[in-house]
Design an enzyme around this catalytic site. Sequence first.
Site, short mmCIF file in Angstrom:
data_model
loop_
_atom_site.label_atom_id
_atom_site.label_comp_id
_atom_site.label_asym_id
_atom_site.label_seq_id
_atom_site.Cartn_x
_atom_site.Cartn_y
_atom_site.Cartn_z
N GLY A 276 0.85 -1.12 0.07
CA GLY A 276 -0.02 0.03 0.02
C GLY A 276 0.86 1.20 0.02
O GLY A 276 0.87 2.15 -0.98
N PHE A 277 1.67 1.49 1.12
CA PHE A 277 2.43 2.59 1.09
C PHE A 277 1.87 3.85 1.33
O PHE A 277 2.16 5.04 1.03
CB PHE A 277 3.64 2.57 -0.04
CG PHE A 277 4.27 1.04 -0.20
CD1 PHE A 277 4.75 0.49 0.66
CD2 PHE A 277 3.79 0.63 -1.21
CE1 PHE A 277 5.40 -0.53 0.73
CE2 PHE A 277 4.68 -0.69 -1.69
CZ PHE A 277 5.31 -1.40 -0.50
N ILE A 502 -0.83 -4.81 5.44
CA ILE A 502 -0.37 -4.54 4.11
C ILE A 502 0.82 -5.00 3.78
O ILE A 502 1.50 -4.47 3.06
CB ILE A 502 -0.62 -2.91 3.96
CG1 ILE A 502 0.23 -2.17 4.92
CG2 ILE A 502 -2.06 -2.63 4.29
CD1 ILE A 502 0.24 -0.65 4.55
N LEU A 665 7.91 -4.86 19.27
CA LEU A 665 6.83 -6.07 19.62
C LEU A 665 7.48 -7.41 18.77
O LEU A 665 7.53 -8.37 19.26
CB LEU A 665 5.67 -5.70 18.81
CG LEU A 665 4.27 -6.00 19.95
CD1 LEU A 665 4.33 -5.04 21.03
CD2 LEU A 665 2.91 -5.45 18.81
N ASN A 666 7.90 -7.05 17.23
CA ASN A 666 8.37 -8.27 16.70
C ASN A 666 9.60 -7.55 15.99
O ASN A 666 9.55 -7.21 14.96
CB ASN A 666 7.43 -8.81 15.90
CG ASN A 666 7.78 -10.03 15.00
OD1 ASN A 666 9.03 -10.36 14.93
ND2 ASN A 666 7.02 -10.71 14.36
N LYS A 736 5.75 1.91 20.11
CA LYS A 736 5.44 3.20 19.05
C LYS A 736 5.49 2.18 17.81
O LYS A 736 6.06 1.00 17.53
CB LYS A 736 6.49 4.09 18.97
CG LYS A 736 6.72 4.76 20.34
CD LYS A 736 7.86 5.58 20.26
CE LYS A 736 8.11 6.56 21.47
NZ LYS A 736 9.32 7.32 21.60
N GLY A 737 4.96 2.60 16.51
CA GLY A 737 5.09 2.13 15.26
C GLY A 737 6.29 2.52 14.62
O GLY A 737 6.87 3.15 14.77
N GLU A 740 6.84 3.67 9.32
CA GLU A 740 7.29 4.76 8.54
C GLU A 740 8.75 5.42 8.81
O GLU A 740 9.47 6.03 8.02
CB GLU A 740 6.37 5.95 8.56
CG GLU A 740 4.94 5.46 7.52
CD GLU A 740 3.69 6.29 8.00
OE1 GLU A 740 3.43 6.92 7.34
OE2 GLU A 740 3.19 6.11 9.03
#
Lengths: 776, 171
Positions: A276-277, A502, A665-666, A736-737, A740
Amino acid sequence: MSTDVNRRDPLATTVAFGSIETANAQAAVQATAQQQASKSMSSYIGTPTSRVDGRAKVTGQAKYAGELNVAGLVYGSAVGATVAKGRIVRINADDALKVPGVLDVLTHQNRPRMADNDQAYRDDAAPESGAPYRPLYDDRILFNGQPVALVLAEDWETARYAAMLVRVEYKAEDHVTDLHAARGSAFVVEKPEKPRGDAAKAFAAAAVRHEAEYFIPIEHHNPMELFASTVVWSDDGKLTVYDKTQGVQNVQRYLCGVFGLKSDDVTVMSPFMGGGFGSGLRPQYQVVLAVLGAMSLKRPVRLVLNRAQMYGVGYRPATIERLALGARANGELEAITHEAIAVTSQYEDFSRNDTGWSGILYKSPNARYTHKLARLDLPTSGDMRAPGAATGVYALEAAMDELAVALKLDPVELRLRCYSDRDQNEDLPFTSKSLRECYRQGAEAFGWSKRNPEPRSMRDGKELVGWGMATGVWEALQMPASARIVLTANGHTEVATAASDIGTGTYTIMAQVAADRMGVPIDNVTVRLGDSTLPACPIEGGSWIAASVSHAIIGAADEVRGELLRIAKTMPDTPFADALAGDVVLTNGKLARAGDVARSVPIADVMRHGKVEHIERIKDNTFADISKYARNTHSAVFVEVKIDEEIGIIRVTRAVSAVAAGRILNPKTAGNQVVGSVVGGIGMALHEETLIDHAFGRIMNANIAEYHVPVHADIHDIKVIFVDEPDSIINPLGMKGVGEIGIVGVAAAVANAIYHATGKRVRDLPITLDKLQRQL
Amino acid sequence: MSDVSRSAAMAAPATINVTLEVNGRSCTLTIAPWTTLLDALRDRLGLTGTKKGCDQGQCGACTVLVDGRRINSCLTLAVMKDGAKVTTIEGLETDGTLHPLQQAFIDHDAFQCGYCTPGQICSAAGLIAEGKAKTPDQIRELMSGNICRCGAYPNILAAIQQAMTAMGGKS
Ligand code: FES
Ligand code: FES
């Protein structure tokens, strides 16, 4: 064995694969496909874990949106406008309709009814201001390639052929597609980042100044999977839509609005998405066209865009960035001015934060930011990986490098001297900011201390060697999301939310979190996502899904555990008579006293005692109020380039990305996200550029051979480091994600390395060999 | 496009029979000659593991093995391969055991979205059979027809190296 599969008979299709049942089964990826060692203690979170959907992907069993071969399927092919602006005068579909196998040609004149108000077309990712584009709505042409007709046929080859026979006459109007030509008429958009002090005055008085303009061209996401929708129409008028999207519920609501349908009438599925991006954040036009086709024929319809048509959807806006940095002789910044002029369409105002990032990174008493938009006759620009930051921080970090050169300071040292422990835009502390560690560990892993600061000073045989670095920064967002857990008496756990995966690894982290909180091996967890009927989840973007969904899962798991405790308290000889919710844990398939896990009861016994087959709980995530903190991820990127000076070929031979993003997380899938982002950043720096023939307002390189993207041969060593960043404020898991952050700063690091190698500064991306040769 | 559009509409060409041995199974298709091998696999045989990323030979997502050699199935008409043996991603497993490349791709997390993956794996199988790639740079060069927009290249390289070792250089 021999099988005859004859030319498709719509009423008697005998295709072995791809039934709807198969697709639904695919949505529930069995974690049992895993090869990893079974673990039962709370240990999946933070452990490198192979993807639970890996087997489906490497065996070809994962079904994407355009891959459902349902009985009676009709194939669509879209016809695109050949002018950039104007009106459709006439559409002649006679020849197309004469081709045997063609069922219909839909245009704005004969399509089924669609909503006639802008609100109906507004989706979760639509810009706040403007009137969203309405596919196949009327005779107005807003951009070249805009769909003007949809050919529907019994097979794909016939549809594609007949699409070439549709003749369209236009009344063309003057268009503008060149940002440089339109910059004078750009208008200012208000941004939340406020100015500080008097940047102009401080700049004029500064001991050392750097001022320059940088440019990022239009870039297209070009996910490998083409945009595709398969719409299954059922006799009661209900629609099941298999769509390539980053948000099934966003598309579901959008279609209900556009077609005036009740929520129960539309289900949107996207169990797998081939990249997707950001391109799939908004519903794309193929889904509207496919629904129009299905409604009009009352049959299932599939529409897949071709690669050229992939350039008729959103894109990273071309952006002109002007930076003016003023510093003291010791490097401390006195003034930052950051101005951006970016592309939007004639009908919507899309913009992100390009200019405010310096306020997160660097101390400066004076700062001024301006963001402008120029209207062009193109589709609305949109989100592409780290929108705003990928472009704005490229310019900022290239400018910081130029300032370091002017100051005769090491680029890392300059950044440390300017390091800010507060978000100066909001004047807030960070929940955590381990950027210093990123600089330290990144520099060490790269060998930065061996860098000779002099440009053109390092060589490897015939090649010039350059080392460059840059800082990256992104947001650490979390959004409302809901998750459902169903625990079966045999210990099996199903975890579900309407997220998309995605490629980010959402299936896997959901399984990890659920396995840990439910105290079961990951093999006993089934994950369901990509189905609009599942509990609410936002679009998969902004790097917020992992944190948002994980905490919803934790909430649901805690409720299931609470129910088990309630039942267990009623068991004879219960060890939980006085236990509160927080006193018990689930571990090894048992409900146990925290801190004394020997005092436990098997989950199966509890459920048998309560006479329940399964326990089901849905829970919204909740987060403490952290509005008094800034929430960001950070990175430091170090890059080596080697340049053959004779022919100007530039290779990125090494990259180190040190990322601070809270608890990971991973590490396996997260590391892959950062590697992929670095590859994307190398593409920005060296390859990617959508080229428009402004005479026609048409993209010239709308394919994946002439729009260059990195290939295997372009990519060498990439090392990712996750620095330790404990964060007890942001959320219970301290995470945190990472989707990006990895791309931000990469293009600047490459540009800075090229300067170091050659002594030449190219500020226009991509840095292609012709631009370098001109300067060499 | 305009030349075509000005000519009179024509019917789809007459269908002909094509027999392919796909993943060890003989299949006879009655198809129009303009059908690509890729579309025949995906739409007629339901073997959607082979992906369409561009339909014009630019991305490698459609890579399959024909008589043991890797080709772009989007650039190949099915009629050209009458009688050929075709291996797709669905045909690499044996008795439920993954092909060493498939296992290596999982082990090394050599994909994200998975859309380029069948093509990468089939291409790598062809590459190993060719026996030309010995060094990492040679593997990179000879895999460069397979684009991974997710950018999993370093992991794909590691996976191919693991499978090469596991397979002792044989396909
Ligand atoms: S689909 Fe065949 S090369 Fe892209
Ligand atoms: S895994 Fe997404 S394109 Fe390769």
